[in-house]
Write a protein that holds these residues in place. Structure first.
Motif, PDB file in Angstrom:
ATOM      1  N   PRO A   1       0.827  -1.256   0.037  1.00  0.00           N
ATOM      2  CA  PRO A   1       0.062  -0.094  -0.073  1.00  0.00           C
ATOM      3  C   PRO A   1       0.829   1.185   0.050  1.00  0.00           C
ATOM      4  CG  PRO A   1      -1.148  -1.692   1.606  1.00  0.00           C
ATOM      5  CD  PRO A   1       0.604  -2.188   1.181  1.00  0.00           C
ATOM      6  N   ALA A   2       1.976   1.119   0.809  1.00  0.00           N
ATOM      7  CA  ALA A   2       2.730   2.508   0.895  1.00  0.00           C
ATOM      8  C   ALA A   2       3.494   2.794  -0.569  1.00  0.00           C
ATOM      9  CB  ALA A   2       3.808   2.459   1.925  1.00  0.00           C
ATOM     10  N   HIS A   3       3.952   1.793  -1.086  1.00  0.00           N
ATOM     11  CA  HIS A   3       4.414   1.805  -2.535  1.00  0.00           C
ATOM     12  C   HIS A   3       3.386   2.277  -3.379  1.00  0.00           C
ATOM     13  CE1 HIS A   3       7.761  -1.106  -1.028  1.00  0.00           C
ATOM     14  NE2 HIS A   3       8.090   0.036  -0.531  1.00  0.00           N
ATOM     15  N   ARG A   4       2.350   1.624  -3.321  1.00  0.00           N
ATOM     16  CA  ARG A   4       1.194   2.192  -4.396  1.00  0.00           C
ATOM     17  C   ARG A   4       0.875   3.538  -4.213  1.00  0.00           C
ATOM     18  NH1 ARG A   4      -1.311  -2.871  -3.181  1.00  0.00           N
ATOM     19  NH2 ARG A   4      -2.753  -1.723  -1.713  1.00  0.00           N
ATOM     20  N   ALA A   5       0.682   3.972  -3.051  1.00  0.00           N
ATOM     21  CA  ALA A   5       0.428   5.582  -2.569  1.00  0.00           C
ATOM     22  C   ALA A   5       1.588   6.372  -3.112  1.00  0.00           C
ATOM     23  CB  ALA A   5       0.065   5.694  -1.148  1.00  0.00           C
ATOM     24  N   ARG A   6       2.494   6.087  -3.027  1.00  0.00           N
ATOM     25  CA  ARG A   6       3.682   6.793  -3.580  1.00  0.00           C
ATOM     26  C   ARG A   6       3.773   6.843  -4.871  1.00  0.00           C
ATOM     27  NH1 ARG A   6       7.986  10.010  -2.538  1.00  0.00           N
ATOM     28  NH2 ARG A   6       7.699  10.032  -0.202  1.00  0.00           N
ATOM     29  N   ALA A   7       3.559   5.691  -5.555  1.00  0.00           N
ATOM     30  CA  ALA A   7       3.723   5.495  -7.098  1.00  0.00           C
ATOM     31  C   ALA A   7       2.524   6.547  -7.772  1.00  0.00           C
ATOM     32  CB  ALA A   7       3.679   4.047  -7.556  1.00  0.00           C
ATOM     33  N   ALA A   8       1.361   6.339  -7.210  1.00  0.00           N
ATOM     34  CA  ALA A   8       0.173   6.997  -7.610  1.00  0.00           C
ATOM     35  C   ALA A   8       0.531   8.619  -7.608  1.00  0.00           C
ATOM     36  CB  ALA A   8      -1.209   6.425  -7.084  1.00  0.00           C
ATOM     37  N   VAL A   9       0.843   8.954  -6.446  1.00  0.00           N
ATOM     38  CA  VAL A   9       0.836  10.494  -6.138  1.00  0.00           C
ATOM     39  C   VAL A   9       1.890  10.986  -7.125  1.00  0.00           C
ATOM     40  CG1 VAL A   9       1.801  12.311  -4.624  1.00  0.00           C
ATOM     41  CG2 VAL A   9      -0.054  10.509  -3.642  1.00  0.00           C
ATOM     42  N   THR A  10       3.151  10.182  -7.181  1.00  0.00           N
ATOM     43  CA  THR A  10       4.182  10.601  -8.042  1.00  0.00           C
ATOM     44  C   THR A  10       4.077  10.646  -9.542  1.00  0.00           C
ATOM     45  OG1 THR A  10       5.956   9.839  -6.416  1.00  0.00           O
ATOM     46  CG2 THR A  10       6.627  10.086  -8.567  1.00  0.00           C
ATOM     47  N   ALA A  11       3.009   9.852  -9.880  1.00  0.00           N
ATOM     48  CA  ALA A  11       2.663   9.811 -11.360  1.00  0.00           C
ATOM     49  C   ALA A  11       1.714  10.935 -11.634  1.00  0.00           C
ATOM     50  CB  ALA A  11       2.073   8.537 -11.609  1.00  0.00           C
ATOM     51  N   PHE A  12       0.943  11.313 -10.569  1.00  0.00           N
ATOM     52  CA  PHE A  12       0.197  12.259 -10.853  1.00  0.00           C
ATOM     53  C   PHE A  12       0.643  13.744 -10.589  1.00  0.00           C
ATOM     54  CE2 PHE A  12      -3.483  15.407  -9.699  1.00  0.00           C
ATOM     55  CZ  PHE A  12      -4.214  14.970 -10.419  1.00  0.00           C
ATOM     56  N   VAL A  13       1.725  13.718  -9.842  1.00  0.00           N
ATOM     57  CA  VAL A  13       2.597  15.117  -9.865  1.00  0.00           C
ATOM     58  C   VAL A  13       3.395  15.136 -11.095  1.00  0.00           C
ATOM     59  CG1 VAL A  13       4.716  16.066  -8.700  1.00  0.00           C
ATOM     60  CG2 VAL A  13       2.789  15.192  -7.155  1.00  0.00           C
ATOM     61  N   GLU A  14       3.961  14.155 -11.828  1.00  0.00           N
ATOM     62  CA  GLU A  14       4.670  14.248 -13.000  1.00  0.00           C
ATOM     63  C   GLU A  14       3.972  14.802 -13.911  1.00  0.00           C
ATOM     64  OE1 GLU A  14       6.280  10.153 -13.365  1.00  0.00           O
ATOM     65  OE2 GLU A  14       7.907  10.574 -11.883  1.00  0.00           O
ATOM     66  N   LEU A  15       2.548  14.178 -14.072  1.00  0.00           N
ATOM     67  CA  LEU A  15       1.686  14.689 -15.088  1.00  0.00           C
ATOM     68  C   LEU A  15       1.142  16.128 -15.118  1.00  0.00           C
ATOM     69  CD1 LEU A  15       0.340  13.302 -17.803  1.00  0.00           C
ATOM     70  CD2 LEU A  15      -1.573  12.767 -16.406  1.00  0.00           C
ATOM     71  N   MET A  16       0.785  16.401 -13.583  1.00  0.00           N
ATOM     72  CA  MET A  16       0.067  17.830 -13.600  1.00  0.00           C
ATOM     73  C   MET A  16       0.754  18.800 -12.978  1.00  0.00           C
ATOM     74  SD  MET A  16      -2.941  16.939 -14.104  1.00  0.00           S
ATOM     75  CE  MET A  16      -3.249  15.384 -15.255  1.00  0.00           C
ATOM     76  N   VAL A  17       1.934  18.504 -12.322  1.00  0.00           N
ATOM     77  CA  VAL A  17       2.828  19.552 -11.778  1.00  0.00           C
ATOM     78  C   VAL A  17       3.879  19.899 -12.638  1.00  0.00           C
ATOM     79  CG1 VAL A  17       4.225  20.262  -9.637  1.00  0.00           C
ATOM     80  CG2 VAL A  17       2.100  19.309  -9.589  1.00  0.00           C
ATOM     81  N   ASP A  18       4.749  18.629 -13.086  1.00  0.00           N
ATOM     82  CA  ASP A  18       5.901  18.950 -14.009  1.00  0.00           C
ATOM     83  C   ASP A  18       5.590  19.523 -15.402  1.00  0.00           C
ATOM     84  OD1 ASP A  18       7.165  17.879 -11.816  1.00  0.00           O
ATOM     85  OD2 ASP A  18       7.593  15.993 -12.809  1.00  0.00           O
ATOM     86  N   ASP A  19       4.199  19.441 -15.734  1.00  0.00           N
ATOM     87  CA  ASP A  19       3.583  20.063 -16.832  1.00  0.00           C
ATOM     88  C   ASP A  19       2.465  20.656 -16.428  1.00  0.00           C
ATOM     89  OD1 ASP A  19       2.621  21.036 -19.264  1.00  0.00           O
ATOM     90  OD2 ASP A  19       2.408  19.054 -20.312  1.00  0.00           O
TER      91      ASP A  19
END
Length: 198
Positions: free
Chosen positions: A90-108
Motif C-alpha cells: 500500500p505505501a509503495h502504491r500510494a507513493r507511485a500514484a502520487v508521484t505519477a500524478f505530480v509528474e503529469l499535473m505539476v511537472d507540466d
C-alpha cells in the motif's frame, strides 16, 4: 473504398493530425493563459491552421475545450492505473500514484491547470469536472482495504476532494512548498485515509 494517399499519408491521417494540432494548441492556451484566451481564432493561430480546418474537427470552441479536458483526464486516469499496478505494498502504491500524478499535473502545469483549474472558470467544463470526480474516486476505492463499501466510497470521495484542493493551491501559487514535500504530504493523506473503522 480505400482512402487516397498524398505524400504517403491518407486523408484520414491528415485530418487526425490536424485535430491533434488543434487540441495541442488548445491545451497550451487553456493551460497557460486560461479560459478567456481560448477562441477559435487564437487556437487556429497557435496551431498554424485555418478556421476551415478547425471546423473540420470541431463544431465550436466549447467542443474543442471539452476535447482538451477529456484528453488530459484520460492521461491522468491511465497514469494512476499504471502506477498502482506496479506496486504490491500500500505505501509503495500510494507513493507511485502520487508521484505519477505530480509528474503529469505539476511537472507540466498546463495539464494540471486544465484538469483542476479550468473547470472552475470555463462553463463548458464545469459539468465535465464534476463528472470526472467519480472516476477518480472509483480508482481510490479500489485501493482501500478497511470499512464496508459505503465507508470506502465516503473515504475515497473525501480523499479526492482533499488532494484536488492541495494540487489546486499548489498550481495557483497559494501553496508554496517543494515538490518533494508536496508528494510526501499527499502520500500521508492517502495512507492516513485507509484506517480501520470502528
Amino acid at each position: 473504398m480505400p482512402s487516397r494517399t498524398w505524400a504517403g499519408t491518407t486523408l484520414d491521417d491528415r485530418k487526425a493530425a490536424r485535430r491533434a494540432q488543434l487540441v495541442a494548441a488548445g491545451l497550451d492556451l487553456l493551460g497557460t493563459e486560461g479560459s478567456a484566451a481560448v477562441s477559435v481564432r487564437a487556437v487556429c493561430r497557435a496551431a498554424k491552421l485555418t478556421e476551415r480546418y478547425f471546423y473540420e474537427s470541431f463544431t465550436d470552441r466549447e467542443e474543442l475545450v471539452v476535447a482538451v479536458y477529456a484528453q488530459v483526464g484520460a492521461q491522468a486516469r491511465q497514469a494512476l492505473l499504471d502506477a498502482v499496478g506496479t506496486a504490491a505494498e500500500p505505501a509503495h502504491r500510494a507513493r507511485a500514484a502520487v508521484t505519477a500524478f505530480v509528474e503529469l499535473m505539476v511537472d507540466d502545469p498546463r495539464q494540471g491547470r486544465v484538469l483542476l483549474l479550468a473547470p472552475m472558470t470555463d462553463p463548458a467544463l464545469t459539468r465535465r469536472g464534476i463528472e470526472l470526480l467519480p472516476a477518480f474516486a472509483a480508482l481510490v476505492v479500489g485501493q482501500l482495504s478497511h470499512g464496508d463499501e459505503t465507508d470506502r466510497q465516503l473515504t475515497a470521495i473525501g480523499l479526492v476532494g482533499a488532494l484536488s484542493n492541495v494540487f489546486i493551491a499548489y498550481l495557483d501559487g497559494s501553496l508554496k512548498v517543494s515538490r518533494d514535500r508536496l508528494i510526501a504530504h499527499c502520500v500521508r493523506l492517502v495512507l492516513g485515509a485507509d484506517v480501520p473503522h470502528d
